[in-house]
Design a protein around this motif. Structure first.
Motif, mmCIF file in Angstrom:
data_model
loop_
_atom_site.group_PDB
_atom_site.id
_atom_site.type_symbol
_atom_site.label_atom_id
_atom_site.label_comp_id
_atom_site.label_asym_id
_atom_site.label_seq_id
_atom_site.Cartn_x
_atom_site.Cartn_y
_atom_site.Cartn_z
ATOM 1 N N PRO A 10 -6.868 -8.728 -2.814
ATOM 2 C CA PRO A 10 -6.509 -10.072 -2.373
ATOM 3 C C PRO A 10 -7.016 -11.145 -3.334
ATOM 4 O O PRO A 10 -8.004 -10.956 -4.045
ATOM 5 N N ILE A 11 -6.328 -12.270 -3.339
ATOM 6 C CA ILE A 11 -6.772 -13.480 -4.046
ATOM 7 C C ILE A 11 -6.847 -14.571 -2.987
ATOM 8 O O ILE A 11 -5.819 -14.963 -2.426
ATOM 9 N N LEU A 12 -8.045 -15.060 -2.708
ATOM 10 C CA LEU A 12 -8.251 -15.964 -1.579
ATOM 11 C C LEU A 12 -8.529 -17.395 -2.032
ATOM 12 O O LEU A 12 -9.130 -17.618 -3.078
ATOM 13 N N ASN A 13 -8.063 -18.345 -1.210
ATOM 14 C CA ASN A 13 -8.315 -19.773 -1.427
ATOM 15 C C ASN A 13 -7.972 -20.196 -2.858
ATOM 16 O O ASN A 13 -8.748 -20.867 -3.538
ATOM 17 N N HIS A 14 -6.786 -19.804 -3.283
ATOM 18 C CA HIS A 14 -6.353 -20.083 -4.652
ATOM 19 C C HIS A 14 -5.445 -21.314 -4.663
ATOM 20 O O HIS A 14 -4.502 -21.414 -3.889
ATOM 21 N N ARG A 15 -5.752 -22.246 -5.554
ATOM 22 C CA ARG A 15 -4.945 -23.461 -5.675
ATOM 23 C C ARG A 15 -3.686 -23.173 -6.491
ATOM 24 O O ARG A 15 -3.753 -22.608 -7.581
ATOM 25 N N HIS A 16 -2.530 -23.510 -5.937
ATOM 26 C CA HIS A 16 -1.248 -23.273 -6.609
ATOM 27 C C HIS A 16 -0.567 -24.617 -6.894
ATOM 28 O O HIS A 16 -0.348 -25.410 -5.984
ATOM 29 N N VAL A 52 -2.488 -24.469 -1.367
ATOM 30 C CA VAL A 52 -3.603 -23.539 -1.415
ATOM 31 C C VAL A 52 -3.159 -22.295 -0.659
ATOM 32 O O VAL A 52 -2.490 -22.388 0.371
ATOM 33 N N ALA A 53 -3.501 -21.109 -1.186
ATOM 34 C CA ALA A 53 -2.951 -19.885 -0.606
ATOM 35 C C ALA A 53 -3.950 -18.739 -0.633
ATOM 36 O O ALA A 53 -4.834 -18.676 -1.484
ATOM 37 N N ASP A 54 -3.769 -17.836 0.341
ATOM 38 C CA ASP A 54 -4.403 -16.516 0.327
ATOM 39 C C ASP A 54 -3.296 -15.506 0.042
ATOM 40 O O ASP A 54 -2.241 -15.540 0.694
ATOM 41 N N THR A 55 -3.521 -14.621 -0.916
ATOM 42 C CA THR A 55 -2.515 -13.631 -1.297
ATOM 43 C C THR A 55 -3.085 -12.237 -1.082
ATOM 44 O O THR A 55 -4.200 -11.946 -1.512
ATOM 45 N N HIS A 56 -2.312 -11.383 -0.383
ATOM 46 C CA HIS A 56 -2.787 -10.049 -0.035
ATOM 47 C C HIS A 56 -1.772 -8.998 -0.450
ATOM 48 O O HIS A 56 -0.565 -9.188 -0.247
ATOM 49 N N LEU A 104 -15.422 -8.161 0.956
ATOM 50 C CA LEU A 104 -15.358 -7.401 -0.297
ATOM 51 C C LEU A 104 -13.962 -7.393 -0.907
ATOM 52 O O LEU A 104 -13.726 -6.702 -1.905
ATOM 53 N N LEU A 105 -13.028 -8.145 -0.304
ATOM 54 C CA LEU A 105 -11.645 -8.216 -0.791
ATOM 55 C C LEU A 105 -11.018 -6.828 -0.872
ATOM 56 O O LEU A 105 -10.437 -6.429 -1.882
ATOM 57 N N LYS A 106 -11.146 -6.085 0.223
ATOM 58 C CA LYS A 106 -10.577 -4.737 0.319
ATOM 59 C C LYS A 106 -9.385 -4.743 1.272
ATOM 60 O O LYS A 106 -9.148 -5.722 2.002
ATOM 61 N N CYS A 107 -8.653 -3.627 1.287
ATOM 62 C CA CYS A 107 -7.472 -3.507 2.147
ATOM 63 C C CYS A 107 -7.539 -2.225 2.971
ATOM 64 O O CYS A 107 -6.545 -1.509 3.103
ATOM 65 N N VAL A 108 -8.710 -1.899 3.516
ATOM 66 C CA VAL A 108 -8.869 -0.697 4.327
ATOM 67 C C VAL A 108 -8.160 -0.916 5.663
ATOM 68 O O VAL A 108 -8.330 -1.946 6.309
ATOM 69 N N LYS A 109 -7.365 0.091 6.083
ATOM 70 C CA LYS A 109 -6.528 -0.065 7.269
ATOM 71 C C LYS A 109 -7.094 0.597 8.517
ATOM 72 O O LYS A 109 -6.750 0.217 9.627
ATOM 73 N N GLY A 110 -7.934 1.622 8.362
ATOM 74 C CA GLY A 110 -8.411 2.307 9.550
ATOM 75 C C GLY A 110 -9.421 3.389 9.243
ATOM 76 O O GLY A 110 -9.844 3.581 8.093
ATOM 77 N N ILE A 111 -9.812 4.121 10.298
ATOM 78 C CA ILE A 111 -10.802 5.195 10.207
ATOM 79 C C ILE A 111 -10.166 6.446 10.794
ATOM 80 O O ILE A 111 -9.610 6.401 11.894
ATOM 81 N N ASP A 112 -10.237 7.553 10.079
ATOM 82 C CA ASP A 112 -9.533 8.734 10.572
ATOM 83 C C ASP A 112 -10.279 9.366 11.752
ATOM 84 O O ASP A 112 -11.479 9.142 11.934
ATOM 85 N N ALA A 162 -18.951 2.792 3.422
ATOM 86 C CA ALA A 162 -17.639 3.442 3.373
ATOM 87 C C ALA A 162 -16.592 2.547 2.729
ATOM 88 O O ALA A 162 -15.792 2.997 1.902
ATOM 89 N N VAL A 163 -16.580 1.272 3.097
ATOM 90 C CA VAL A 163 -15.585 0.345 2.532
ATOM 91 C C VAL A 163 -15.797 0.183 1.030
ATOM 92 O O VAL A 163 -14.834 0.119 0.257
ATOM 93 N N ILE A 164 -17.059 0.143 0.592
ATOM 94 C CA ILE A 164 -17.343 0.014 -0.840
ATOM 95 C C ILE A 164 -16.933 1.272 -1.600
ATOM 96 O O ILE A 164 -16.338 1.192 -2.673
ATOM 97 N N MET A 165 -17.217 2.445 -1.043
ATOM 98 C CA MET A 165 -16.983 3.696 -1.751
ATOM 99 C C MET A 165 -15.531 4.155 -1.703
ATOM 100 O O MET A 165 -15.117 4.985 -2.518
ATOM 101 N N LEU A 166 -14.740 3.640 -0.775
ATOM 102 C CA LEU A 166 -13.360 4.094 -0.638
ATOM 103 C C LEU A 166 -12.555 3.720 -1.879
ATOM 104 O O LEU A 166 -12.554 2.563 -2.296
ATOM 105 N N PRO A 167 -11.842 4.685 -2.495
ATOM 106 C CA PRO A 167 -11.039 4.373 -3.694
ATOM 107 C C PRO A 167 -9.933 3.362 -3.390
ATOM 108 O O PRO A 167 -9.478 3.238 -2.252
ATOM 109 N N GLU A 168 -9.497 2.666 -4.428
ATOM 110 C CA GLU A 168 -8.489 1.627 -4.261
ATOM 111 C C GLU A 168 -7.154 2.188 -3.764
ATOM 112 O O GLU A 168 -6.388 1.485 -3.125
#
Length: 573
Positions: free
Chosen positions: A171-177, A190-194, A444-452, A478-484
């Protein structure tokens, strides 16, 4: 093709079909139809279930049927020129849950004030909501399918955020366009992009955009209000103190009955000025409860101060509590203590059992008389303070071990609140883990969707000696260690000590063995893979039926099939 063959063919294409009589008796129904109606093979010869009767209306227009919470069916047109038995009708339908949710979400997105712009994985524009159309002065139909960079030209050196987010997968957060559309409209926003990532694949990205001129006007209002507040504060000492509590009861995450009972007790206690002692193991969130009690009390406009009695030596703790006068000891200054600063408010004494017994006696006198005297001073100062205290061992154990004066306990523990440890309210674990996952996604600007489910089962069987704080740290790990390229937290990315309650050293030894298949983690994976294969074999490779048996979504099962490199064709006849 006769109608019986047609019904079965429709099932292969994911369509439910049933042949019904004039009185809505089901004469024949295919496998997909039976599954969608939760028939368990018992529908033929019985009346159409009451919840599904709208499917039998004499029309072929698409209609949504709410069959249970979260599940919808969508009526489909019936095939034409098919010979049916006399006085019968063919009803065709399919799972419409995703369609229904899409319709609902589209309606919601069109009503919010922010603009939403979406693109696919190739940066081609795919969606505009109404506020985005108004902001950019674009006719959506004229630009849908065009590349983002062909429609928007950035007015500065920065790149357009949508393609950049697709490339970086973050994500790119609070970015001036500042940009110009292809039709000449200049926009400052101003935008948040995910990015949108599923099973490691980038499906696209979206912008949440707000007109900067609107934001700027709001900032001006905030500045004006701040100046008025400063002016008001200087003339009125009763304004809310900056020494305030952050949390309220609404911030406590729970679904379990034990926590509901405790919170109801705390809400009742908050209405009084009685002293409260909160007992809970380390990491249960005792200060969260203390702050919530303060904010729900009639002292909420007053200050809230907290002091950790275990973190400070006795002489420093005494001066912090009661204050000092200049010259009382080397380096002493005229300084008010916490009791004075918390006047008309609340003072929290954390880990009260760590306070020296002699200092506890001085504290008792203040609680009895409501009068303090600064160290080195002779003036008595009257204070009006509600005292809350926290203790991390049972109070009677602290008294027996001479860590808490019995008379002080009776003074501080007019009301005793016991916060249950996490192992005694396991219903809260999944909710808390999901809450922390979303919080760290944002941080952490991650995109984790769930827990198995396997990981959640590990969480549910672990004893959590560190309670909620330990779960929070485990989710951060877990969120830090999870691959992109992965969006689901699995057991290999959680702290390894959670995988055993017995012996951490044995886990380390197993991990050091040359054959990795002997590790506890790989054994868990083998069990999961074998279970999936067994269920798929029993259901002849039918993913929908297998997902139902496993009580997981189709997408979750498909992710695991891909993860374990299971060939679904091996299970189909």
């Amino acid at each position: 093709m006769n109608h019986e063959e047609l019904i079965e063919v429709l099932s292969q294409y994911g369509l439910g079909a049933m042949l019904i009589s004039e009185d809505n008796t089901i004469l024949s129904i295919n496998m997909t139809g039976d599954r969608l109606l939760h028939g368990n093979g018992k529908l033929t010869g019985n009346s159409v279930p009451e919840f599904a009767l709208p499917l039998c209306e004499q029309k072929d227009d698409s209609i949504y049927i709410n069959i249970k919470f979260g599940e919808y069916l969508l009526r489909q047109p019936s095939p034409q020129n098919i010979s049916l038995p006399e006085h019968t009708r063919l009803i065709v339908f399919r799972d419409g849950t995703n369609d229904y949710q899409l319709e609902m979400m589209t309606s919601v997105i069109d009503q919010i004030k922010e603009g939403i712009v979406m693109c696919d994985s190739d940066s081609r524009l795919s969606f505009f909501n109404n506020p985005a159309v108004r902001l950019d002065s674009l006719v959506a139909e004229n630009v849908l399918g065009e590349c983002v960079n062909d429609v928007y030209t950035m007015n500065g050196e920065e790149n357009c955020a949508l393609p950049e987010t697709l490339q970086k997968r973050r994500p790119i957060l609070n970015h001036r366009h500042r940009y110009t559309t292809k039709y000449g409209k200049q926009v400052d926003a101003v935008a948040d992009t995910h990015p949108v990532i599923k099973d490691g694949q980038v499906l696209g990205a979206f912008n949440i955009v707000e007109d900067w001129s609107t934001v700027n006007d709001l900032h001006k209002q905030i500045i004006d209000l701040r100046e008025k507040l400063l002016h008001y504060t200087s003339g009125n000492n009763k304004t809310k103190s900056v020494l305030s509590a952050r949390y309220t009861f609404d911030d406590i995450i729970f679904v379990s009955s034990p926590m509901r009972t405790v919170i109801n007790q705390c809400r009742q206690v908050a209405k009084t000025d009685s002293s409260v002692m909160i007992y809970g193991e380390t990491g249960t969130g005792k200060e969260l409860f203390a702050q919530s009690i303060h904010n729900a009390s009639n002292r909420s406009d007053g200050p809230f101060l907290a002091i950790n009695c275990a973190a400070l030596p006795e002489n420093l703790l005494e001066s912090l509590l009661f204050g000092s006068v200049k010259g009382a000891y080397t380096g002493a200054e005229n300084r008010p203590g916490f009791f004075e600063q918390a006047n008309h408010g609340t003072l929290l004494l954390d880990e009260i059992n760590s306070m020296n017994i002699s200092l506890q006696a001085k504290l008792l006198r203040v609680l009895q008389d409501g009068i303090i005297r600064r160290i080195g001073g002779s003036t008595e100062i009257k204070v009006d303070v509600r005292v809350l205290s926290c203790i991390n061992i049972p109070p009677h154990q602290a008294i027996a071990e001479n860590k808490l004066r019995q008379d002080l306990f009776y003074r501080l523990g007019v009301i005793n609140i016991n916060i249950p440890p996490l192992r005694e309210r396991k219903e809260d674990i999944a909710l808390l883990a999901t809450h922390f996952m979303m919080s760290f996604n944002s941080k952490l600007l991650k995109c984790v969707k769930g827990i198995d489910p396997i990981t959640l089962e590990i969480f549910n069987t672990y004893s959590w000696p560190g309670n909620v704080r330990e779960l929070q740290h485990a989710m951060e790990h877990a969120v830090i260690m999870l691959p992109e390229d992965q969006c689901l937290i699995t057991s290999e990315y959680i702290p390894q000590n959670l995988l055993t309650e017995e012996d951490i050293s044995s886990l380390s030894a197993a991990a050091a063995e040359p054959e990795p298949s002997h590790s506890l983690h790989n054994k868990l994976q083998d069990i999961e893979r074998n279970t999936l294969c067994q269920i798929l074999m029993e259901n002849e490779g039918n993913i929908s039926k297998s997902a139902q048996v496993l009580k997981m979504s189709r997408q979750n099962l498909q992710y695991r099939i891909k993860r374990y490199k299971i060939d679904i064709k091996d299970f189909r006849n």
